[in-house]
Design an enzyme around this catalytic site. Sequence first.
Site, PDB file in Angstrom:
ATOM      1  N   LYS A 172       7.187  -5.086   1.140  1.00 16.95           N
ATOM      2  CA  LYS A 172       7.157  -3.853   0.356  1.00 16.95           C
ATOM      3  C   LYS A 172       6.878  -2.700   1.316  1.00 16.95           C
ATOM      4  O   LYS A 172       5.747  -2.516   1.775  1.00 16.95           O
ATOM      5  CB  LYS A 172       6.053  -3.935  -0.716  1.00 16.95           C
ATOM      6  CG  LYS A 172       6.074  -2.777  -1.674  1.00 16.95           C
ATOM      7  CD  LYS A 172       4.775  -1.978  -1.559  1.00 16.95           C
ATOM      8  CE  LYS A 172       4.895  -0.643  -2.198  1.00 16.95           C
ATOM      9  NZ  LYS A 172       5.603   0.352  -1.393  1.00 16.95           N
ATOM     10  N   GLU A 196      -5.096  -4.665   7.922  1.00 15.92           N
ATOM     11  CA  GLU A 196      -5.113  -3.769   9.097  1.00 15.92           C
ATOM     12  C   GLU A 196      -5.277  -2.369   8.538  1.00 15.92           C
ATOM     13  O   GLU A 196      -4.341  -1.812   7.948  1.00 15.92           O
ATOM     14  CB  GLU A 196      -3.788  -3.882   9.870  1.00 15.92           C
ATOM     15  CG  GLU A 196      -3.452  -5.277  10.358  1.00 15.92           C
ATOM     16  CD  GLU A 196      -4.303  -5.721  11.540  1.00 15.92           C
ATOM     17  OE1 GLU A 196      -4.980  -4.874  12.151  1.00 15.92           O
ATOM     18  OE2 GLU A 196      -4.310  -6.926  11.834  1.00 15.92           O
ATOM     19  N   CYS A 211      -2.521   4.693  13.666  1.00 14.52           N
ATOM     20  CA  CYS A 211      -3.842   4.151  13.306  1.00 14.52           C
ATOM     21  C   CYS A 211      -4.772   4.120  14.504  1.00 14.52           C
ATOM     22  O   CYS A 211      -5.991   4.193  14.358  1.00 14.52           O
ATOM     23  CB  CYS A 211      -3.686   2.766  12.702  1.00 14.52           C
ATOM     24  SG  CYS A 211      -2.817   1.618  13.782  1.00 14.52           S
ATOM     25  N   GLU A 255     -10.946   9.805   8.080  1.00 12.16           N
ATOM     26  CA  GLU A 255      -9.739   9.785   8.908  1.00 12.16           C
ATOM     27  C   GLU A 255      -8.820  10.930   8.454  1.00 12.16           C
ATOM     28  O   GLU A 255      -8.499  11.035   7.277  1.00 12.16           O
ATOM     29  CB  GLU A 255      -9.030   8.440   8.702  1.00 12.16           C
ATOM     30  CG  GLU A 255      -7.827   8.217   9.584  1.00 12.16           C
ATOM     31  CD  GLU A 255      -7.069   6.945   9.198  1.00 12.16           C
ATOM     32  OE1 GLU A 255      -6.984   6.628   7.997  1.00 12.16           O
ATOM     33  OE2 GLU A 255      -6.567   6.267  10.104  1.00 12.16           O
TER      34      GLU A 255
HETATM   35  P1  NAD Z   1      -1.693   3.440   1.853  1.00  8.01           P
HETATM   36  O1  NAD Z   1      -2.871   2.557   1.800  1.00  8.01           O
HETATM   37  O2  NAD Z   1      -1.645   4.626   0.962  1.00  8.01           O
HETATM   38  O3  NAD Z   1      -0.348   2.620   1.578  1.00  8.01           O
HETATM   39  C1  NAD Z   1      -0.004   1.470   2.316  1.00  8.01           C
HETATM   40  C2  NAD Z   1       0.935   0.606   1.491  1.00  8.01           C
HETATM   41  O4  NAD Z   1       0.219   0.109   0.355  1.00  8.01           O
HETATM   42  C3  NAD Z   1       2.130   1.357   0.935  1.00  8.01           C
HETATM   43  O5  NAD Z   1       3.271   0.522   0.979  1.00  8.01           O
HETATM   44  C4  NAD Z   1       1.735   1.612  -0.501  1.00  8.01           C
HETATM   45  O6  NAD Z   1       2.841   1.762  -1.375  1.00  8.01           O
HETATM   46  C5  NAD Z   1       0.977   0.335  -0.823  1.00  8.01           C
HETATM   47  N1  NAD Z   1       0.063   0.427  -1.965  1.00  8.01           N
HETATM   48  C6  NAD Z   1      -0.437   1.531  -2.572  1.00  8.01           C
HETATM   49  N2  NAD Z   1      -1.232   1.175  -3.607  1.00  8.01           N
HETATM   50  C7  NAD Z   1      -1.259  -0.176  -3.640  1.00  8.01           C
HETATM   51  C8  NAD Z   1      -1.918  -1.131  -4.454  1.00  8.01           C
HETATM   52  N3  NAD Z   1      -2.717  -0.759  -5.463  1.00  8.01           N
HETATM   53  N4  NAD Z   1      -1.731  -2.444  -4.196  1.00  8.01           N
HETATM   54  C9  NAD Z   1      -0.947  -2.844  -3.170  1.00  8.01           C
HETATM   55  N5  NAD Z   1      -0.284  -1.969  -2.356  1.00  8.01           N
HETATM   56  C10 NAD Z   1      -0.439  -0.654  -2.591  1.00  8.01           C
HETATM   57  O7  NAD Z   1      -1.570   3.897   3.381  1.00  8.01           O
HETATM   58  P2  NAD Z   1      -0.558   4.927   3.998  1.00  8.01           P
HETATM   59  O8  NAD Z   1      -0.977   6.313   3.625  1.00  8.01           O
HETATM   60  O9  NAD Z   1       0.840   4.510   3.708  1.00  8.01           O
HETATM   61  O10 NAD Z   1      -0.791   4.691   5.573  1.00  8.01           O
HETATM   62  C11 NAD Z   1      -1.735   5.364   6.323  1.00  8.01           C
HETATM   63  C12 NAD Z   1      -2.969   4.506   6.545  1.00  8.01           C
HETATM   64  O11 NAD Z   1      -2.613   3.268   7.151  1.00  8.01           O
HETATM   65  C13 NAD Z   1      -3.957   5.148   7.498  1.00  8.01           C
HETATM   66  O12 NAD Z   1      -5.253   4.975   6.998  1.00  8.01           O
HETATM   67  C14 NAD Z   1      -3.778   4.352   8.782  1.00  8.01           C
HETATM   68  O13 NAD Z   1      -4.903   4.342   9.630  1.00  8.01           O
HETATM   69  C15 NAD Z   1      -3.470   2.989   8.254  1.00  8.01           C
HETATM   70  N6  NAD Z   1      -2.779   2.171   9.249  1.00  8.01           N
HETATM   71  C16 NAD Z   1      -3.446   1.139   9.833  1.00  8.01           C
HETATM   72  C17 NAD Z   1      -2.821   0.384  10.814  1.00  8.01           C
HETATM   73  C18 NAD Z   1      -3.534  -0.746  11.505  1.00  8.01           C
HETATM   74  O14 NAD Z   1      -2.874  -1.516  12.191  1.00  8.01           O
HETATM   75  N7  NAD Z   1      -4.832  -0.899  11.386  1.00  8.01           N
HETATM   76  C19 NAD Z   1      -1.511   0.676  11.182  1.00  8.01           C
HETATM   77  C20 NAD Z   1      -0.869   1.733  10.563  1.00  8.01           C
HETATM   78  C21 NAD Z   1      -1.506   2.481   9.595  1.00  8.01           C
END
Ligand code: NAD
Length: 520
Positions: free
Chosen positions: A183, A256, A290, A388
């Site tokens: 997804k 992650e 990230c 963040e």
């Molecule tokens: P997000 O948590 O808003 O979304 C991530 C994914 O989760 C998306 O596909 C979203 O549609 C899905 N999602 C949303 N609600 C959900 C639910 N209730 N159940 C299951 N899935 C759901 O994050 P974002 O804004 O897309 O990404 C940015 C964040 O990701 C930042 O905090 C960044 O630090 C983190 N990030 C971490 C890593 C790592 O390796 N640690 C890598 C990249 C990004």
Amino acid sequence: MTFQTAHILPGTLDDLAGEVSADESDESIPVDAPFTGERIGDVPACAPSDVTAAVARARTAQGEWSSWSVNRRADVLLRCHDLVLDRQDELLDVMGLESGKVRQDGYEEVLDVATNARYYATRAEELLRPRRRDGAIPLATKTIEYRKPVGVVGVIAPWNYPLTLAVSDAIPALLAGNAVVLKPAEETPFSALLVAKLLREAGLPADAFRVVTGRGDEVGPALIDAVDFVSFTGSTETGRTVAERAGENLVKCSLELGGKNPMVVLDDADVAAAVEGAIRGCFTNAGQLCLSFERLYVQDGVYDEFRRTFAERTRELSMAPSLDYDVEVGSLVSERQFEKVREHVADAVDEGATVVAGGNARPDVGPYFFEPTILTDVTEEMTLAREETFGPVVSLSGFSEEEEGIALANDSDRGLNASVWTTDTDRGWRIARGIDCGTVGINDPYHATWASVDAPMGGMKDSGIGRRHGREGMRKYTESQTVAEQRVASLAPPRRVPTKWYARAMSGVMRLYKRIEEAR
Ligand code: NAD
């Protein structure tokens, strides 16, 4: 679509969207180009029943895929490695279009996918091989540990690295014999759909890697309910809800999550090199990485020089909506992300922070562009001191003693990535070991740790659970199975031998066994 791309034929994005099966929903989700704010396409908003159907198809395909030898599966991933390199321009255009990243940042994703495909394809046989384990009694017990695929892995990905995070975690899962249902984020579905197509061209059975598009709070829970393992990358907030749901289902997950990453510059550092490290570490992907540094601590002896040079270099960075290699900083991904960055900076400035470089939105460049920004005098009450920001914004402050630098670096509920800069490498290794982050670079922002795919990578504290890369990055997608054959005599008390005698004999065996182990 008015933004010109050299490598994507008209209609390509519509064709990719057509690959998502969404029989139960007529709704769609618009996808915009952050460079201009224009619509570039739509993808289906899958209903929960579409997700269940996709997982069922993946489950069927997994049966055949897991029956292939590991080496045959590895050949597919090695072909995928070649295709990603050969078709990089197409991938880079799609990534740039839907995420607003500049080409040099997109190229890091191409490298990452190729690196993971090569590493896991060439190591899979060894990592998955059945292993002889010590038996209960040497020679009398033969014990073997096997690795079985968990079944169907659900990958939930964010938008910031739309190619890498769609497929790099899926590669070890596939090699271990699982099917994957992905997804992608609402903002960036097309990179995921394009790489799904490349995997098929490389020889992966069609349903072994399926993509479901749609809203996170609808598709995400439906996916967690249907799969056997959840590989989630995203924010700490969403990660908590994912972990809760996976816990209810007793399905394992790796998380992650976000960071609030520190970079520490010591007074014996090569300041010019540290400044270049900070430029890459703070502003790559417009800070939407990230591993990006949002807290910079510089020891007093070099603080003034560092601050001056870093500010000069930051002001020089080029920023434009471009799919070419000549631009250094791209756009934020969406209006939501742009507003968050703007608010964090405005709040800090209202509360007394000083802008050393940048600080402004740049609507003249594009709707979501924000200047690379350095702030000093950031205090605890300011939102960006702890939360963040996930944008091109860093707070800079000084410290006097080494211990203070370590304490400042650890003063966060996150623990993802850090870096230490010093010409005394012994000191660098010592300080790195004192920082509570899953990865720490010495004289390097994040490339060395990220690209060392043989070593685990992930977050401590609220930055995650589990690890990607290395042995852990593949074994998490397997169940261990132990099979033991007892030869000669049973371990249980033999019939007709009084248990008292048995206990005495076994105690002797235990003492002897200990002596043998100690002598080893
Ligand atoms: P997000 O948590 O808003 O979304 C991530 C994914 O989760 C998306 O596909 C979203 O549609 C899905 N999602 C949303 N609600 C959900 C639910 N209730 N159940 C299951 N899935 C759901 O994050 P974002 O804004 O897309 O990404 C940015 C964040 O990701 C930042 O905090 C960044 O630090 C983190 N990030 C971490 C890593 C790592 O390796 N640690 C890598 C990249 C990004």
